[in-house]
Design a protein around this motif. Sequence first.
Motif, PDB file in Angstrom:
ATOM      1  N   ASN B  26      30.927  42.063  35.456  1.00 15.89           N
ATOM      2  CA  ASN B  26      30.964  41.230  34.253  1.00 15.89           C
ATOM      3  C   ASN B  26      31.819  41.878  33.176  1.00 15.89           C
ATOM      4  O   ASN B  26      31.570  41.709  31.977  1.00 15.89           O
ATOM      5  CB  ASN B  26      29.554  40.947  33.750  1.00 15.89           C
ATOM      6  N   LEU B  27      32.826  42.637  33.613  1.00 15.75           N
ATOM      7  CA  LEU B  27      33.733  43.337  32.705  1.00 15.75           C
ATOM      8  C   LEU B  27      34.995  42.522  32.406  1.00 15.75           C
ATOM      9  O   LEU B  27      35.864  42.985  31.667  1.00 15.75           O
ATOM     10  CB  LEU B  27      34.125  44.692  33.330  1.00 15.75           C
ATOM     11  N   ASN B  28      35.081  41.350  33.007  1.00 21.95           N
ATOM     12  CA  ASN B  28      36.257  40.493  32.846  1.00 21.95           C
ATOM     13  C   ASN B  28      37.530  41.157  33.388  1.00 21.95           C
ATOM     14  O   ASN B  28      38.625  40.931  32.876  1.00 21.95           O
ATOM     15  CB  ASN B  28      36.465  40.085  31.378  1.00 21.95           C
ATOM     16  N   HIS B  29      37.352  41.971  34.408  1.00 22.88           N
ATOM     17  CA  HIS B  29      38.498  42.649  35.022  1.00 22.88           C
ATOM     18  C   HIS B  29      39.188  41.748  36.029  1.00 22.88           C
ATOM     19  O   HIS B  29      38.539  41.019  36.780  1.00 22.88           O
ATOM     20  CB  HIS B  29      38.034  43.933  35.721  1.00 22.88           C
ATOM     21  N   ASP B  30      40.516  41.830  36.058  1.00 21.75           N
ATOM     22  CA  ASP B  30      41.271  41.043  37.031  1.00 21.75           C
ATOM     23  C   ASP B  30      41.272  41.676  38.417  1.00 21.75           C
ATOM     24  O   ASP B  30      41.228  41.004  39.424  1.00 21.75           O
ATOM     25  CB  ASP B  30      42.725  40.878  36.568  1.00 21.75           C
ATOM     26  N   ALA B  31      41.374  43.007  38.458  1.00 19.05           N
ATOM     27  CA  ALA B  31      41.534  43.697  39.737  1.00 19.05           C
ATOM     28  C   ALA B  31      40.205  44.234  40.257  1.00 19.05           C
ATOM     29  O   ALA B  31      39.391  44.750  39.502  1.00 19.05           O
ATOM     30  CB  ALA B  31      42.526  44.851  39.588  1.00 19.05           C
ATOM     31  N   MET B  32      40.016  44.083  41.562  1.00 21.37           N
ATOM     32  CA  MET B  32      38.827  44.614  42.218  1.00 21.37           C
ATOM     33  C   MET B  32      39.228  45.270  43.526  1.00 21.37           C
ATOM     34  O   MET B  32      40.245  44.906  44.132  1.00 21.37           O
ATOM     35  CB  MET B  32      37.795  43.503  42.445  1.00 21.37           C
ATOM     36  N   ILE B  95      40.986  46.593  34.640  1.00 27.15           N
ATOM     37  CA  ILE B  95      41.551  45.500  33.842  1.00 27.15           C
ATOM     38  C   ILE B  95      42.675  44.835  34.623  1.00 27.15           C
ATOM     39  O   ILE B  95      42.761  43.609  34.716  1.00 27.15           O
ATOM     40  CB  ILE B  95      42.068  46.023  32.494  1.00 27.15           C
ATOM     41  N   SER B  96      43.554  45.652  35.175  1.00 29.49           N
ATOM     42  CA  SER B  96      44.580  45.186  36.084  1.00 29.49           C
ATOM     43  C   SER B  96      44.909  46.366  36.983  1.00 29.49           C
ATOM     44  O   SER B  96      44.274  47.423  36.871  1.00 29.49           O
ATOM     45  CB  SER B  96      45.828  44.708  35.324  1.00 29.49           C
ATOM     46  N   ASP B  97      45.890  46.229  37.826  1.00 29.52           N
ATOM     47  CA  ASP B  97      46.236  47.351  38.705  1.00 29.52           C
ATOM     48  C   ASP B  97      47.383  48.163  38.110  1.00 29.52           C
ATOM     49  O   ASP B  97      48.036  48.924  38.785  1.00 29.52           O
ATOM     50  CB  ASP B  97      46.605  46.845  40.099  1.00 29.52           C
ATOM     51  N   GLU B  98      47.610  48.020  36.792  1.00 28.49           N
ATOM     52  CA  GLU B  98      48.763  48.663  36.148  1.00 28.49           C
ATOM     53  C   GLU B  98      48.409  50.035  35.587  1.00 28.49           C
ATOM     54  O   GLU B  98      48.778  50.363  34.469  1.00 28.49           O
ATOM     55  CB  GLU B  98      49.288  47.772  35.016  1.00 28.49           C
TER      56      GLU B  98
END
Lengths: 113, 113
Positions: B26-32, B95-98
């Motif tokens: 529930n962190l609103n992250h795009d990448a998993m 957050i993303s894979d960046e």
Amino acid sequence: KNQVEQSPQSLIILEGKNCTLQCNYTVSPFSNLRWYKQDTGRGPVSLTIMTFSENTKSNGRYTATLDADTKQSSLHITASQLSDSASYICVVSSHTGFQKLVFGTGTRLLVSP
Amino acid sequence: DGGITQSPKYLFRKEGQNVTLSCEQNLNHDAMYWYRQDPGQGLRLIYYSQIVNDFQKGDIAEGYSVSREKKESFPLTVTSAQKNPTAFYLCASSISDEGYEQYFGPGTRLTVT
């Protein structure tokens, strides 16, 4: 081959003493280096993240150093506590369109009373 | 209470059965990400997803499958084709894979007999 090597494999120290864990890497291209703490049976928790331009970063009693020229990092723990007993994992990130993490096998630290 | 949850903590299956491990954030992250951890080895990447409805194979994807139908969820199925499924499985998100920090879940220990 991208590799992260950690030493020692395991370490026992007395409560209140300091210790230093080592990490050597051959990951290229280099993006950042992270140290994680992992308690037995739990997920890793981030301690520090350092980019190429940073050579030291602290998080409380934990201080990480990075020498990008020699591709070495260390994690220094000051005034150890029983709760510091865990595995410490060095992770190097290589960003080639996707953030690829290369994990070391960890140093298992036991702090004895 | 924000974070990553994995369930169950322990899972036991008979050989030849497929099993699905849950991962929710529930962190609103795009990448998993899904990793596998074996004794004496560094974490190894199984699958990752940079965005909903998209996922890519990692280093050891054989015998595993995933889906990413919702941003919050990234379940991993261990199929009967996986030759050595007994391991500790860790889900992570960022957050993303960046180059952002990856946050890990508590892990699921799968035992197949």
